[in-house]
Design a protein around this motif. Structure first.
Motif, PDB file in Angstrom:
ATOM      1  N   GLN A  29      52.779  57.205   4.558  1.00 16.71           N
ATOM      2  CA  GLN A  29      53.485  56.162   3.613  1.00 16.71           C
ATOM      3  C   GLN A  29      54.005  56.921   2.405  1.00 16.71           C
ATOM      4  OE1 GLN A  29      50.094  56.681   4.315  1.00 16.71           O
ATOM      5  NE2 GLN A  29      48.996  56.716   2.253  1.00 16.71           N
ATOM      6  N   ASN A  30      53.672  57.973   1.819  1.00 20.27           N
ATOM      7  CA  ASN A  30      54.214  58.803   0.929  1.00 20.27           C
ATOM      8  C   ASN A  30      55.558  59.711   1.119  1.00 20.27           C
ATOM      9  OD1 ASN A  30      52.349  57.521  -0.917  1.00 20.27           O
ATOM     10  ND2 ASN A  30      50.705  59.029  -0.091  1.00 20.27           N
ATOM     11  N   LYS A  31      55.910  59.911   2.340  1.00 15.09           N
ATOM     12  CA  LYS A  31      56.951  60.824   2.790  1.00 15.09           C
ATOM     13  C   LYS A  31      58.185  60.542   2.315  1.00 15.09           C
ATOM     14  CE  LYS A  31      58.714  58.341   7.093  1.00 15.09           C
ATOM     15  NZ  LYS A  31      59.016  58.532   8.304  1.00 15.09           N
ATOM     16  N   ASP A  32      58.535  59.438   1.798  1.00 11.24           N
ATOM     17  CA  ASP A  32      59.968  59.253   1.248  1.00 11.24           C
ATOM     18  C   ASP A  32      59.882  59.338  -0.348  1.00 11.24           C
ATOM     19  OD1 ASP A  32      61.037  58.862   3.706  1.00 11.24           O
ATOM     20  OD2 ASP A  32      60.500  56.864   3.865  1.00 11.24           O
ATOM     21  N   VAL A  33      58.774  59.916  -0.849  1.00 14.38           N
ATOM     22  CA  VAL A  33      58.703  59.909  -2.346  1.00 14.38           C
ATOM     23  C   VAL A  33      59.711  61.113  -2.538  1.00 14.38           C
ATOM     24  CG1 VAL A  33      57.206  60.376  -4.360  1.00 14.38           C
ATOM     25  CG2 VAL A  33      56.468  58.945  -2.515  1.00 14.38           C
ATOM     26  N   PRO A  34      60.811  60.943  -3.595  1.00 11.16           N
ATOM     27  CA  PRO A  34      61.522  61.950  -4.039  1.00 11.16           C
ATOM     28  C   PRO A  34      60.559  63.164  -4.430  1.00 11.16           C
ATOM     29  CG  PRO A  34      62.407  60.177  -4.497  1.00 11.16           C
ATOM     30  CD  PRO A  34      61.211  59.885  -3.936  1.00 11.16           C
ATOM     31  N   TYR A  35      60.896  64.552  -4.295  1.00 10.49           N
ATOM     32  CA  TYR A  35      60.099  65.537  -4.725  1.00 10.49           C
ATOM     33  C   TYR A  35      60.029  65.424  -6.212  1.00 10.49           C
ATOM     34  CZ  TYR A  35      60.912  68.115  -0.372  1.00 10.49           C
ATOM     35  OH  TYR A  35      61.018  68.531   0.988  1.00 10.49           O
ATOM     36  N   ASP A  36      60.996  65.141  -7.078  1.00 10.07           N
ATOM     37  CA  ASP A  36      61.132  64.901  -8.514  1.00 10.07           C
ATOM     38  C   ASP A  36      60.173  63.706  -9.142  1.00 10.07           C
ATOM     39  OD1 ASP A  36      62.930  63.162  -7.969  1.00 10.07           O
ATOM     40  OD2 ASP A  36      64.342  64.132  -9.338  1.00 10.07           O
ATOM     41  N   ARG A  42      44.367  69.753  11.678  1.00 14.27           N
ATOM     42  CA  ARG A  42      44.612  69.267  10.114  1.00 14.27           C
ATOM     43  C   ARG A  42      45.973  68.952  10.074  1.00 14.27           C
ATOM     44  NH1 ARG A  42      41.248  73.771   9.771  1.00 14.27           N
ATOM     45  NH2 ARG A  42      42.828  75.232   9.202  1.00 14.27           N
ATOM     46  N   MET A  43      46.931  69.380  10.824  1.00 10.26           N
ATOM     47  CA  MET A  43      48.332  68.995  10.502  1.00 10.26           C
ATOM     48  C   MET A  43      48.476  67.612  11.115  1.00 10.26           C
ATOM     49  SD  MET A  43      50.897  72.121  11.561  1.00 10.26           S
ATOM     50  CE  MET A  43      52.350  71.234  11.373  1.00 10.26           C
ATOM     51  N   ALA A  44      47.642  67.355  12.146  1.00  8.17           N
ATOM     52  CA  ALA A  44      47.804  66.069  12.823  1.00  8.17           C
ATOM     53  C   ALA A  44      47.265  64.833  11.905  1.00  8.17           C
ATOM     54  CB  ALA A  44      47.162  65.907  14.127  1.00  8.17           C
ATOM     55  N   SER A  45      46.241  65.396  11.143  1.00  7.62           N
ATOM     56  CA  SER A  45      45.569  64.498  10.333  1.00  7.62           C
ATOM     57  C   SER A  45      46.158  63.952   9.086  1.00  7.62           C
ATOM     58  CB  SER A  45      43.939  65.044   9.837  1.00  7.62           C
ATOM     59  OG  SER A  45      44.184  66.190   9.224  1.00  7.62           O
ATOM     60  N   PHE A  46      47.187  64.856   8.799  1.00  6.16           N
ATOM     61  CA  PHE A  46      48.184  64.576   7.580  1.00  6.16           C
ATOM     62  C   PHE A  46      48.956  63.454   7.756  1.00  6.16           C
ATOM     63  CE2 PHE A  46      50.652  65.811   3.821  1.00  6.16           C
ATOM     64  CZ  PHE A  46      49.690  66.267   3.089  1.00  6.16           C
ATOM     65  N   LYS A  47      48.865  62.915   9.055  1.00  7.82           N
ATOM     66  CA  LYS A  47      49.768  61.727   9.418  1.00  7.82           C
ATOM     67  C   LYS A  47      49.364  60.464   8.462  1.00  7.82           C
ATOM     68  CE  LYS A  47      51.678  58.716  12.561  1.00  7.82           C
ATOM     69  NZ  LYS A  47      53.150  58.607  13.013  1.00  7.82           N
ATOM     70  N   TRP A  51      53.511  70.324   4.942  1.00 11.72           N
ATOM     71  CA  TRP A  51      52.882  70.335   6.048  1.00 11.72           C
ATOM     72  C   TRP A  51      53.621  70.206   7.355  1.00 11.72           C
ATOM     73  CZ3 TRP A  51      47.437  70.661   6.959  1.00 11.72           C
ATOM     74  CH2 TRP A  51      46.696  70.971   5.751  1.00 11.72           C
ATOM     75  N   GLY A  52      54.982  70.107   7.218  1.00  9.19           N
ATOM     76  CA  GLY A  52      56.093  70.136   8.380  1.00  9.19           C
ATOM     77  C   GLY A  52      56.646  68.971   8.474  1.00  9.19           C
ATOM     78  N   GLY A  53      56.347  68.043   7.628  1.00 10.15           N
ATOM     79  CA  GLY A  53      57.224  66.493   7.577  1.00 10.15           C
ATOM     80  C   GLY A  53      56.806  65.979   8.819  1.00 10.15           C
ATOM     81  N   GLU A  54      57.646  64.792   9.205  1.00 15.44           N
ATOM     82  CA  GLU A  54      57.207  63.997  10.266  1.00 15.44           C
ATOM     83  C   GLU A  54      57.437  64.786  11.589  1.00 15.44           C
ATOM     84  OE1 GLU A  54      58.555  59.675  11.846  1.00 15.44           O
ATOM     85  OE2 GLU A  54      59.408  60.324  10.161  1.00 15.44           O
ATOM     86  N   GLU A  55      58.409  65.603  11.915  1.00 16.54           N
ATOM     87  CA  GLU A  55      58.514  66.340  12.961  1.00 16.54           C
ATOM     88  C   GLU A  55      57.440  67.287  13.380  1.00 16.54           C
ATOM     89  OE1 GLU A  55      62.660  65.542  11.425  1.00 16.54           O
ATOM     90  OE2 GLU A  55      60.790  66.441  10.659  1.00 16.54           O
ATOM     91  N   GLY A  56      56.874  68.331  12.239  1.00 14.70           N
ATOM     92  CA  GLY A  56      55.749  68.716  12.201  1.00 14.70           C
ATOM     93  C   GLY A  56      54.212  68.057  12.603  1.00 14.70           C
ATOM     94  N   ASN A  98      61.386  71.915   7.067  1.00 16.44           N
ATOM     95  CA  ASN A  98      60.882  70.865   5.993  1.00 16.44           C
ATOM     96  C   ASN A  98      59.987  71.634   5.154  1.00 16.44           C
ATOM     97  OD1 ASN A  98      62.063  68.575   7.213  1.00 16.44           O
ATOM     98  ND2 ASN A  98      60.378  68.313   8.511  1.00 16.44           N
ATOM     99  N   ALA A  99      59.331  72.704   5.673  1.00  9.90           N
ATOM    100  CA  ALA A  99      58.232  73.434   4.906  1.00  9.90           C
ATOM    101  C   ALA A  99      59.267  74.511   3.977  1.00  9.90           C
ATOM    102  CB  ALA A  99      57.261  74.268   5.707  1.00  9.90           C
ATOM    103  N   LYS A 100      60.271  75.010   4.502  1.00  6.23           N
ATOM    104  CA  LYS A 100      60.926  75.758   3.641  1.00  6.23           C
ATOM    105  C   LYS A 100      61.589  75.149   2.522  1.00  6.23           C
ATOM    106  CE  LYS A 100      62.291  79.518   7.138  1.00  6.23           C
ATOM    107  NZ  LYS A 100      63.619  80.032   7.818  1.00  6.23           N
ATOM    108  N   ARG A 101      62.012  73.982   2.904  1.00  4.02           N
ATOM    109  CA  ARG A 101      62.630  72.851   1.749  1.00  4.02           C
ATOM    110  C   ARG A 101      61.507  72.861   0.749  1.00  4.02           C
ATOM    111  NH1 ARG A 101      64.601  69.702   4.884  1.00  4.02           N
ATOM    112  NH2 ARG A 101      63.097  68.234   5.062  1.00  4.02           N
ATOM    113  N   ALA A 102      60.402  72.437   1.078  1.00  2.78           N
ATOM    114  CA  ALA A 102      59.405  72.206   0.151  1.00  2.78           C
ATOM    115  C   ALA A 102      59.056  73.409  -0.703  1.00  2.78           C
ATOM    116  CB  ALA A 102      58.255  71.736   0.734  1.00  2.78           C
ATOM    117  N   ARG A 103      59.069  74.460  -0.155  1.00  4.44           N
ATOM    118  CA  ARG A 103      58.509  75.708  -0.873  1.00  4.44           C
ATOM    119  C   ARG A 103      59.778  76.239  -1.705  1.00  4.44           C
ATOM    120  NH1 ARG A 103      54.558  78.228   0.561  1.00  4.44           N
ATOM    121  NH2 ARG A 103      55.098  80.432  -0.038  1.00  4.44           N
ATOM    122  N   LYS A 104      60.998  75.998  -1.532  1.00  3.44           N
ATOM    123  CA  LYS A 104      62.257  76.304  -2.222  1.00  3.44           C
ATOM    124  C   LYS A 104      62.080  75.449  -3.309  1.00  3.44           C
ATOM    125  CE  LYS A 104      67.110  76.801  -2.214  1.00  3.44           C
ATOM    126  NZ  LYS A 104      68.390  76.266  -1.993  1.00  3.44           N
TER     127      LYS A 104
END
Length: 133
Positions: A95-102, A86-91, A113-118, A46-52
C-alpha cells in the motif's frame, strides 16, 4: 564429575549414525543453503534506483537488513530461501509502494526490496521451492 548416563547416551548417539544417515543430514543442510539468482532484472533495477536515490539525497529510511537486501539485489548476488521468504513477506507494504521517495519511506523501501516485480517473483519462487522440497 562426569555423568555416566550422559556420556553413554552421547557415545550411543555417535554409534547409531550410519554413513547413509550422515549423507541424508548433509543433503538436508545443502538444500537449506541453496541460493538463487533468477530474480527478474526489474527487481535489480528497482533496488539500484532506491540505492542511487539514497546515495544522492541521503535518507534515514529503512533498516540495515533492507539496505543489505537492496545491495544483494543490485549486485545480483545469490539469495537464500529464507531471504526469498522475507522478500515475499514485504508484500504487506504494498500500500506504500507509490509514495514518492522524497515524501516518505514507503516507495523507497519497497523498491529497495525489489519492488513489485521482485516481491511477486519471491512469492512465486517460494511456492516453487517449497513444492520441490
Amino acid at each position: 564429575m562426569e555423568n555416566n548416563n550422559t556420556t553413554n547416551t552421547t557415545k550411543n548417539n555417535f554409534k547409531a549414525m550410519t554413513y547413509e544417515d550422515v549423507l541424508k543430514k548433509l543433503e538436508a543442510i545443502s538444500i537449506k543453503l541453496q541460493s538463487y539468482t533468477d530474480y527478474p532484472q526489474a527487481a535489480t533495477d528497482n533496488a539500484k534506483r532506491a540505492r542511487k536515490w539514497k546515495e544522492e539525497n541521503g535518507s534515514t529510511c529503512g533498516t540495515r537488513i533492507g539496505w543489505t537486501r537492496s545491495s544483494q539485489l543490485s549486485e545480483r548476488k545469490p539469495i537464500s530461501r529464507d531471504t526469498i521468504a522475507r522478500m515475499a513477506s514485504f508484500k504487506r507494504h504494498q500500500q506504500n509502494k507509490d509514495v514518492p521517495y522524497d515524501e516518505g519511506c514507503g516507495g523507497l523501501m519497497y523498491d529497495a526490496w525489489g519492488g513489485e516485480e521482485g516481491i511477486e517473483w519471491a512469492i512465486k519462487k517460494l511456492k516453487q521451492i517449497d513444492k520441490e522440497s
